[in-house]
Design a protein around this motif. Structure first.
Motif, PDB file in Angstrom:
ATOM      1  N   GLY A  47       0.954  -1.319  -0.280  1.00 58.30           N
ATOM      2  CA  GLY A  47      -0.094  -0.038  -0.017  1.00 58.30           C
ATOM      3  C   GLY A  47       0.953   1.156  -0.008  1.00 58.30           C
ATOM      4  O   GLY A  47       2.001   1.102   0.413  1.00 58.30           O
ATOM      5  N   GLY A  48       0.417   2.519  -0.667  1.00 56.76           N
ATOM      6  CA  GLY A  48       1.480   3.470  -0.730  1.00 56.76           C
ATOM      7  C   GLY A  48       0.631   4.672  -1.104  1.00 56.76           C
ATOM      8  O   GLY A  48      -0.631   4.850  -1.154  1.00 56.76           O
ATOM      9  N   LEU A  49       1.406   5.790  -1.282  1.00 58.52           N
ATOM     10  CA  LEU A  49       0.770   7.327  -1.566  1.00 58.52           C
ATOM     11  C   LEU A  49       1.608   7.610  -3.153  1.00 58.52           C
ATOM     12  O   LEU A  49       2.882   7.219  -3.005  1.00 58.52           O
ATOM     13  N   ALA A  50       0.742   8.093  -3.836  1.00 60.32           N
ATOM     14  CA  ALA A  50       1.539   8.624  -5.029  1.00 60.32           C
ATOM     15  C   ALA A  50       0.870  10.084  -5.366  1.00 60.32           C
ATOM     16  O   ALA A  50      -0.125  10.605  -4.842  1.00 60.32           O
ATOM     17  N   LEU A  51       2.166  10.914  -5.917  1.00 61.58           N
ATOM     18  CA  LEU A  51       1.579  12.309  -6.181  1.00 61.58           C
ATOM     19  C   LEU A  51       1.859  12.733  -7.614  1.00 61.58           C
ATOM     20  O   LEU A  51       2.882  12.059  -8.219  1.00 61.58           O
ATOM     21  N   SER A  52       1.049  13.510  -8.332  1.00 59.15           N
ATOM     22  CA  SER A  52       1.216  13.734  -9.725  1.00 59.15           C
ATOM     23  C   SER A  52       0.999  15.162  -9.943  1.00 59.15           C
ATOM     24  O   SER A  52       0.107  15.635  -9.384  1.00 59.15           O
ATOM     25  N   VAL A  53       1.620  15.547 -11.010  1.00 59.35           N
ATOM     26  CA  VAL A  53       1.546  16.962 -11.127  1.00 59.35           C
ATOM     27  C   VAL A  53       2.042  17.083 -12.957  1.00 59.35           C
ATOM     28  O   VAL A  53       2.557  16.239 -13.548  1.00 59.35           O
TER      29      VAL A  53
END
Length: 398
Positions: A47-53
């Protein structure tokens, strides 16, 4: 050291995918996700966290997760034995994952590099370098939330350390919930005040995602557009006050709604539609509507369409408001705004204005209602080819 290199690579990619001319369209998101790799004899869950831009259709994404890796008896491990594992990725995204959310499914593709621990790490910091690619599908849940599902094929970048020998090949399946922000998704204060005013007419409170259809021409709905400058104070003047209600609505490439944003032609089409006149979709197509007007300030009347060229073709449209001013949805101006031909910024538009049109008739489009030759329309109506690109005018002075 490996993590610092990965972060540095993400920074370089961000400069490549967010050029200054598209800065107003930058959007991003946060995603909580879970992954599964079931490659016998290893089952890895995380399980994890993703950041996009990025801009609407090109962006970058960084993600990281923790989980467990379980080995079967075939690998010589004790049944039920598990190890703490981790993985990180830096991906280049191609697709509408940073676009303002609409409705339905939106496919995307990605490719990138990453680091991950081995199936049975001797040290938690041991890292295996990988590259990967894949694709996914995003389902919008309103204007800010989405559910995402994707599959990734991961490969070993280079055999360099003993840990690399424990690299496990297999398809990684991932599902997540995303929260999206930026890029003008929020309604402008002007639009919010307009829609909250109970005294407005139903037409002025319209919030549909598509421009309204022009009503059938009847004595009660007929809109007659003046041809001469002297009569321009009539019906054409109603278009400008209608357009003015949307000042502050953000620019959106391909946008046709005040709720999510307008591009230049989507804005013009929408406000004319509210007056019962149906116009084509793009500025290039609008160059074949109505009658030709000399593209000079002295010849323009309130409500006329001003057409601008970039790269040898018409690509931007605005509505003339009188006294050298015009109203439009501009990417360089961050949305719907007034500009003036007499300013430094307005001079760019004055230098690029190549045609003007005056919509005329009873709510219908009159194509080629002039005898002269129009080099941009070629004397015939223009079929839809592509949406209008962002304009390249200098930014407004502060």
């Amino acid at each position: 050291m490996h993590l610092r290199r990965l972060i540095g690579l993400s920074g370089v990619l961000s400069y490549l995918v967010v050029p200054g001319g598209l800065a107003a369209q930058v959007a991003g998101g946060v995603e909580l996700y879970g992954t599964l790799v079931n490659a016998e004899p290893v089952a890895r869950t995380m399980g994890g966290l993703a950041l996009s831009v990025g801009t609407p259709y090109v962006g970058i994404r960084g993600s990281g997760g923790l989980g467990i890796s379980s080995l079967g008896t075939q690998a010589g491990a004790t049944p039920g034995q598990s190890n703490l594992v981790w993985a990180t990725n830096a991906d280049l995204l191609l697709g509408p994952v940073n676009a303002r959310l609409g409705e339905g499914f939106m496919p995307y593709a990605f490719a990138g590099v990453g680091l991950e621990s081995s199936a049975q790490p001797a040290r938690f910091t041991d890292a295996i370098r990988t590259w990967s690619f894949g694709g996914g599908m995003q389902l919008a849940l309103g204007s800010m939330l989405s559910v995402n599902g994707e599959a990734r094929s991961r490969h070993l970048a280079a055999m360099a350390t003993p840990a690399d020998s424990q690299f496990v090949r297999g398809i990684e399946y991932r599902i997540g919930i995303g929260i999206h922000f930026g890029g003008g998704r929020q309604r402008s204060s002007v639009y919010s005040r307009r829609t909250s005013d109970a005294g407005r007419t139903p037409a002025s409170r319209r919030t549909s995602d598509t421009p309204p259809r022009a009503p059938r021409s009847t004595p009660s709905t007929r809109t007659t557009w003046p041809v001469s400058n002297t009569s321009a104070s009539g019906a054409a003047r109603r278009v400008v006050p209608t357009a003015e209600q949307y000042i502050g609505t953000p620019y959106r490439y391909g946008g046709t709604s005040p709720r999510t944003g307008f591009d230049c032609s989507g804005f013009v089409q929408y406000v004319y539609g509210m007056q019962g006149v149906r116009l084509p979709r793009t500025s290039r197509q609008m160059a074949g509507a109505g009658i030709a007007v000399d593209p000079s300030r002295r010849s323009l009347a309130v409500g006329d369409l001003m057409l601008f060229s970039q790269g040898g073709r018409i690509s931007h449209v605005a509505i003339y408001a009188g006294n050298g001013r015009f109203i439009h949805s501009s990417s360089s101006g961050n949305g719907v705004r007034y500009d003036d031909l007499g300013t430094r910024r307005g001079q760019w538009f004055a230098n690029h204005m190549v045609a003007a049109r005056r919509v005329t008739g009873d709510g219908r489009i009159l194509v080629n209602a002039f005898t002269g030759v129009n080099a941009f329309t070629g004397g015939s109506s223009i079929a839809f080819d592509e949406l209008d690109p962002p304009d390249s005018a200098p930014p407004p002075s502060r």
